[in-house]
Design a protein around this motif. Structure first.
Motif, PDB file in Angstrom:
ATOM      1  N   VAL A 273       0.857  -1.189   0.000  1.00  0.00           N
ATOM      2  CA  VAL A 273       0.000   0.000   0.000  1.00  0.00           C
ATOM      3  C   VAL A 273       0.889   1.233   0.000  1.00  0.00           C
ATOM      4  CG1 VAL A 273      -1.905  -1.141   1.186  1.00  0.00           C
ATOM      5  CG2 VAL A 273      -0.197   0.122   2.521  1.00  0.00           C
ATOM      6  N   ARG A 281      -4.116   6.245   2.635  1.00  0.00           N
ATOM      7  CA  ARG A 281      -4.026   5.779   1.254  1.00  0.00           C
ATOM      8  C   ARG A 281      -4.781   6.755   0.351  1.00  0.00           C
ATOM      9  NH1 ARG A 281      -6.858   1.113   0.409  1.00  0.00           N
ATOM     10  NH2 ARG A 281      -5.763   0.717  -1.542  1.00  0.00           N
ATOM     11  N   ASP A 284      -5.645   3.206  -5.840  1.00  0.00           N
ATOM     12  CA  ASP A 284      -5.622   1.755  -5.982  1.00  0.00           C
ATOM     13  C   ASP A 284      -4.235   1.309  -6.444  1.00  0.00           C
ATOM     14  OD1 ASP A 284      -5.898  -0.899  -6.711  1.00  0.00           O
ATOM     15  OD2 ASP A 284      -7.625  -0.590  -8.031  1.00  0.00           O
ATOM     16  N   THR A 351      -5.337   3.190   8.984  1.00  0.00           N
ATOM     17  CA  THR A 351      -5.309   2.897   7.547  1.00  0.00           C
ATOM     18  C   THR A 351      -4.914   1.447   7.294  1.00  0.00           C
ATOM     19  OG1 THR A 351      -4.751   5.188   6.991  1.00  0.00           O
ATOM     20  CG2 THR A 351      -4.187   3.502   5.364  1.00  0.00           C
ATOM     21  N   SER A 354      -7.602  -1.062   8.537  1.00  0.00           N
ATOM     22  CA  SER A 354      -8.759  -1.095   7.633  1.00  0.00           C
ATOM     23  C   SER A 354      -8.434  -1.849   6.357  1.00  0.00           C
ATOM     24  CB  SER A 354      -9.205   0.332   7.289  1.00  0.00           C
ATOM     25  OG  SER A 354      -9.638   1.012   8.442  1.00  0.00           O
ATOM     26  N   TYR A 355      -7.260  -1.596   5.825  1.00  0.00           N
ATOM     27  CA  TYR A 355      -6.843  -2.299   4.607  1.00  0.00           C
ATOM     28  C   TYR A 355      -6.729  -3.801   4.865  1.00  0.00           C
ATOM     29  CZ  TYR A 355      -3.671  -4.359   1.236  1.00  0.00           C
ATOM     30  OH  TYR A 355      -3.093  -5.202   0.324  1.00  0.00           O
ATOM     31  N   ASN A 356      -6.044  -4.188   5.942  1.00  0.00           N
ATOM     32  CA  ASN A 356      -5.860  -5.615   6.232  1.00  0.00           C
ATOM     33  C   ASN A 356      -7.189  -6.327   6.404  1.00  0.00           C
ATOM     34  OD1 ASN A 356      -3.089  -5.446   6.090  1.00  0.00           O
ATOM     35  ND2 ASN A 356      -2.768  -5.308   8.304  1.00  0.00           N
ATOM     36  N   CYS A 359      -8.969  -7.115   3.016  1.00  0.00           N
ATOM     37  CA  CYS A 359      -8.396  -8.082   2.075  1.00  0.00           C
ATOM     38  C   CYS A 359      -9.213  -9.368   2.064  1.00  0.00           C
ATOM     39  CB  CYS A 359      -6.951  -8.395   2.450  1.00  0.00           C
ATOM     40  SG  CYS A 359      -5.804  -7.028   2.196  1.00  0.00           S
ATOM     41  N   THR A 374      -9.618  -6.174  -2.290  1.00  0.00           N
ATOM     42  CA  THR A 374     -10.253  -5.705  -1.060  1.00  0.00           C
ATOM     43  C   THR A 374     -11.746  -5.497  -1.281  1.00  0.00           C
ATOM     44  OG1 THR A 374      -9.853  -3.382  -1.630  1.00  0.00           O
ATOM     45  CG2 THR A 374      -8.157  -4.512  -0.313  1.00  0.00           C
ATOM     46  N   VAL A 377     -13.312  -0.961   1.513  1.00  0.00           N
ATOM     47  CA  VAL A 377     -12.357   0.071   1.872  1.00  0.00           C
ATOM     48  C   VAL A 377     -12.148   0.971   0.657  1.00  0.00           C
ATOM     49  CG1 VAL A 377     -10.282  -1.220   1.208  1.00  0.00           C
ATOM     50  CG2 VAL A 377     -10.124   0.509   2.994  1.00  0.00           C
ATOM     51  N   LYS A 381      -8.234  -1.886  -3.413  1.00  0.00           N
ATOM     52  CA  LYS A 381      -7.079  -2.447  -4.098  1.00  0.00           C
ATOM     53  C   LYS A 381      -7.592  -3.614  -4.923  1.00  0.00           C
ATOM     54  CE  LYS A 381      -2.341  -3.996  -3.838  1.00  0.00           C
ATOM     55  NZ  LYS A 381      -1.172  -4.407  -3.032  1.00  0.00           N
ATOM     56  N   ALA A 385      -3.871  -7.936  -3.378  1.00  0.00           N
ATOM     57  CA  ALA A 385      -4.170  -7.394  -2.045  1.00  0.00           C
ATOM     58  C   ALA A 385      -3.938  -8.472  -0.989  1.00  0.00           C
ATOM     59  CB  ALA A 385      -5.605  -6.878  -1.980  1.00  0.00           C
TER      60      ALA A 385
END
Length: 472
Positions: A273, A281, A284, A351, A354-356, A359, A374, A377, A381, A385
């Motif tokens: 990321v 972030r 994408d 961030t 939230s991203y993790n 996925c 993802t 979020v 992505k 991801a």
């Protein structure tokens, strides 16, 4: 006064010293014209931005020597159409694409060698032919061939302006005041990417009161000041392109101001990321294959606060991308990494958490557009991801790295400089000075060399014909 050295009269004057200029000089000399090249740099820095290149994007309908499988004209065109968002001349783009299919034998005759396909992280063995020894080897091969053929080269001879009689070329005035006349001329002196004041003018001040251009690094030569581009604008030449558009890559913030070249590019962006200095972030990272998207990231970073971003990865993806010249900042935990990068820890962790969590399970494969993505979020992505959860963690600070600018002299397929939509009969242009006809925005790996090679060869052929009074 004309300085002619070994020539009573110079047939073709080529201004510039990179790939496009060399292609023009070689073609003109092969056509029987006497040729003088003027290169602004010292000999050891000759070659302009071409010395930092690695490959040429090539159309081919079946496997060819170093190119695997097929890369037909329509796919090449669609790739170019996608990255430019339609800001391109289809006619000129297809001319370049077709020319890329048959130039390699000519290049080999002038000493250029290509390397066999390599496995690795770039995934372009199907679309791009790589130069053995890189761009510096290509440039040196062309200079050796030029010397053998009798092309004269003067180094450390920057040109201050062009003397015209209406739309006809008369001569070039050097910075020292010397007037060099010739029967025809090819302009191939690069864009204005090294001219900080012009970059500031083009990019202006953003809504945060910053001058983004002040934080740009120049990936290539310091000698591309845009002097002849501006001179042609003053002379009333037809122009095309947005001065704020160019080949702008996210590179290591520790790169030198000039001539960092390819090794300063950060190629792990699509595998992790990217956050800005506020820890958020903003795009994408897995939108498409890296060779098709790397050139948008410089502009994306330029739009962030302070013109800086941070590429974040973990141990799982080490070995799956071309390592940069500088090692990343490492840490055994994400909060520690944020602290070491100087990014607000709380926002950074929000961030990354939230991203993790967003996925979704899939089959990770960095060589295809895989199904690892993802959900829930923003920004999403789309591919590759994977949760960033396996120490050690790595962070790379990113700055915008300008390669070349897209403001250009407008041309047609003759490469002639135009005045009031009328082509000059003896003044031609190639390379960065006209690339904006094909590249209104965006970039895809190797296409700059395709443009420079195609139009350098056209310009050299046309200039020789004009000088010698022959049909083009």
């Amino acid at each position: 006064m004309t300085r002619s050295e070994d020539f009573i009269v110079i047939d073709v004057l080529v201004i510039g010293g990179g790939n496009a200029a060399l292609c023009a000089a070689l073609m003109a000399r092969e056509a029987g014209a006497s040729v003088l090249m003027l290169e602004a740099s010292p000999k050891e820095w000759r070659g302009g931005n071409s010395q930092h290149t690695r490959n040429l994007r090539c159309m081919h309908d079946a496997p060819q020597d170093v190119l695997v499988e097929a890369y037909p004209e329509e796919e090449y065109w669609q790739d170019l159409l996608k990255v430019t968002g339609g800001e391109t001349s289809e006619h000129l783009a297809r001319l370049v694409i077709r020319a890329s299919s048959n130039c390699r034998d000519w290049m080999r005759r002038h000493g250029v060698r290509f390397q066999p396909p390599l496995s690795g992280a770039l995934h372009v063995a199907r679309t791009n032919a790589f130069f053995m020894g890189g761009g510096k080897a290509l440039v040196n091969a062309y200079y050796r061939s030029a010397q053998t053929l009798g092309v004269r080269v003067r180094y450390e001879t920057p040109v201050a302006g062009i003397v015209l009689d209406g739309d006809r070329f008369v001569g070039a005035r050097t910075e020292s005041g010397e007037l060099i006349t010739a029967r025809a001329c090819v302009l191939a002196a690069g864009g204005f990417e090294s001219n900080r004041e012009w970059l500031r003018e083009a990019w202006g001040r953003n809504d945060r009161g910053e001058w983004p251009a002040d934080n740009f690094l120049i990936r290539g030569t310091r000698f591309n000041q845009g002097v002849l581009l501006k001179d042609m604008m003053r002379a009333g030449a037809d122009m095309i392109g947005d001065p704020s558009q160019g080949h702008c890559v996210a590179i290591d913030a520790r790169a030198p101001l000039y001539d960092g070249g390819i090794c300063t590019r950060i190629d792990c962006v699509s595998l992790g990321v990217v956050v800005n200095r506020d820890g958020e972030r903003f795009y994408d990272e897995g939108e498409d294959f890296w060779p098709k998207r790397y050139a948008i990231w410089g502009r994306l970073v330029a739009q962030q606060p302070g013109q800086i971003g941070y590429s974040i990865i973990d141990r799982k993806v080490i070995g799956r991308f071309m390592p940069p010249v500088f090692p990343g900042i490492t840490a055994n935990s994400l909060p520690e990494l944020a602290t070491r990068l100087g990014v607000p820890v709380e926002v950074f962790m929000r961030t990354l958490d939230s991203y993790n969590a967003a996925c979704r399970p899939g089959t990770f494969n960095h060589t295809i557009l895989d199904d690892c993505r993802t959900e829930g979020v923003v920004p999403a992505k789309t591919h590759w991801a994977l949760p960033i959860d396996t120490p050690p963690f790595y962070g790379y600070a990113l700055r915008p790295g300008i390669t070349f600018t897209y403001l250009s002299l407008k041309v047609d397929d003759t490469a002639a400089v135009r005045f009031g939509n009328k082509p000059s009969s003896n003044l031609f242009v190639a390379g960065e000075m006209m690339a904006g006809n094909v590249l209104g925005k965006g970039y895809t790996a190797g296409v700059g060399m395709s443009i420079g090679t195609a139009f350098g060869r056209i310009a050299g052929t046309r200039a020789a014909a004009a000088a010698l009074g022959r049909p083009a």
